[in-house]
Design a protein around this motif. Structure first.
Motif, mmCIF file in Angstrom:
data_model
loop_
_atom_site.group_PDB
_atom_site.id
_atom_site.type_symbol
_atom_site.label_atom_id
_atom_site.label_comp_id
_atom_site.label_asym_id
_atom_site.label_seq_id
_atom_site.Cartn_x
_atom_site.Cartn_y
_atom_site.Cartn_z
ATOM 1 N N ALA A 59 42.991 44.122 24.744
ATOM 2 C CA ALA A 59 42.792 45.571 24.782
ATOM 3 C C ALA A 59 41.825 45.933 23.656
ATOM 4 N N PRO A 60 41.222 47.115 23.700
ATOM 5 C CA PRO A 60 40.328 47.539 22.611
ATOM 6 C C PRO A 60 40.984 47.435 21.229
ATOM 7 N N SER A 61 42.307 47.581 21.183
ATOM 8 C CA SER A 61 43.038 47.470 19.913
ATOM 9 C C SER A 61 43.140 46.028 19.422
ATOM 10 N N GLY A 62 42.814 45.063 20.307
ATOM 11 C CA GLY A 62 42.953 43.648 19.971
ATOM 12 C C GLY A 62 44.204 43.027 20.560
ATOM 13 N N GLN A 63 45.135 43.850 21.029
ATOM 14 C CA GLN A 63 46.378 43.348 21.608
ATOM 15 C C GLN A 63 46.077 42.530 22.869
ATOM 16 N N PRO A 64 46.623 41.303 22.953
ATOM 17 C CA PRO A 64 46.401 40.517 24.162
ATOM 18 C C PRO A 64 47.212 41.062 25.341
ATOM 19 N N ARG A 65 46.606 41.030 26.498
ATOM 20 C CA ARG A 65 47.251 41.468 27.738
ATOM 21 C C ARG A 65 47.025 40.396 28.787
ATOM 22 N N VAL A 66 47.950 40.277 29.710
ATOM 23 C CA VAL A 66 47.793 39.281 30.769
ATOM 24 C C VAL A 66 47.567 39.985 32.105
ATOM 25 N N SER A 67 46.711 39.369 32.899
ATOM 26 C CA SER A 67 46.415 39.874 34.228
ATOM 27 C C SER A 67 46.673 38.745 35.222
ATOM 28 N N LEU A 68 47.393 39.049 36.297
ATOM 29 C CA LEU A 68 47.697 38.042 37.314
ATOM 30 C C LEU A 68 46.901 38.309 38.576
ATOM 31 N N SER A 69 46.535 37.228 39.260
ATOM 32 C CA SER A 69 45.862 37.338 40.546
ATOM 33 C C SER A 69 46.364 36.213 41.449
ATOM 34 N N GLY A 70 45.894 36.212 42.676
ATOM 35 C CA GLY A 70 46.220 35.133 43.600
ATOM 36 C C GLY A 70 47.708 34.911 43.784
ATOM 37 N N LYS A 71 48.087 33.651 43.852
ATOM 38 C CA LYS A 71 49.477 33.260 44.101
ATOM 39 C C LYS A 71 50.416 33.743 42.985
ATOM 40 N N CYS A 72 49.933 33.746 41.738
ATOM 41 C CA CYS A 72 50.774 34.233 40.635
ATOM 42 C C CYS A 72 51.151 35.697 40.834
ATOM 43 N N ARG A 73 50.200 36.495 41.275
ATOM 44 C CA ARG A 73 50.483 37.910 41.528
ATOM 45 C C ARG A 73 51.506 38.046 42.650
ATOM 46 N N GLU A 74 51.366 37.226 43.710
ATOM 47 C CA GLU A 74 52.313 37.259 44.829
ATOM 48 C C GLU A 74 53.731 36.932 44.361
ATOM 49 N N VAL A 75 53.868 35.873 43.553
ATOM 50 C CA VAL A 75 55.189 35.466 43.066
ATOM 51 C C VAL A 75 55.777 36.553 42.173
ATOM 52 N N ALA A 76 54.977 37.114 41.281
ATOM 53 C CA ALA A 76 55.456 38.180 40.399
ATOM 54 C C ALA A 76 55.949 39.369 41.225
ATOM 55 N N ASP A 77 55.211 39.731 42.267
ATOM 56 C CA ASP A 77 55.622 40.841 43.134
ATOM 57 C C ASP A 77 56.947 40.530 43.824
#
Length: 142
Positions: A86-104
């Motif tokens: 993030a602009p503050s420097g805080q790390p953030r995670v973004s999921l896509s593909g199969k990982c996003r499906e499993v998380a959902d």
């Protein structure tokens, strides 16, 4: 109004920086492109301690897979998990593909992460959270 979240799972991983460096030296660009997104590579390349930053992102990818309970199987790619800052420097995670499906499927709406590293090791922690059954609770003053 307070929005309640419930913790679904936690994952943590520790990475040996020298071991990751050897993998990068041995397999080169192919390894880098298979494991890290262009955003992750660029972020780490611009740092004085490039290997430690890559190791931190690697640790987060492993920690997120522990949250999802999947391991590296069933069509999951390393790059399905991306760490951005993030602009503050805080790390953030973004999921896509199969990982996003499993998380959902698990009801995970957000994954909170934390990364730390020293010369020799990096650690990543991930907490998957889902919305509470109630949409929100009115805050009451006591």
């Amino acid at each position: 109004m307070i929005c309640l979240m419930r913790i679904i799972a936690h994952g943590i991983d520790l990475v040996d920086c020298k071991r990751l460096a050897r993998s990068i030296e041995r397999h080169g660009r192919k390894f880098m492109d298979r494991v890290f997104t262009p955003v992750e590579q660029e972020y780490s390349r611009d740092k004085k301690s490039e290997i430690q930053h890559l190791a931190g992102r690697f640790a987060i990818k492993e920690a997120v897979l522990k949250v999802l309970g999947t391991g590296w199987a069933n069509g999951i790619a390393w790059t399905d998990i991306e760490v951005r800052n993030a602009p503050s420097g805080q790390p953030r995670v973004s999921l896509s593909g199969k990982c996003r499906e499993v998380a959902d499927q698990l009801g995970i709406v957000e994954i909170h992460i934390s990364i730390s590293h020293i010369d020799t090791h990096a650690i990543g922690s991930a907490v998957g959270v889902g919305a509470d059954d109630a949409a929100g609770v009115a805050e009451s003053g006591a």
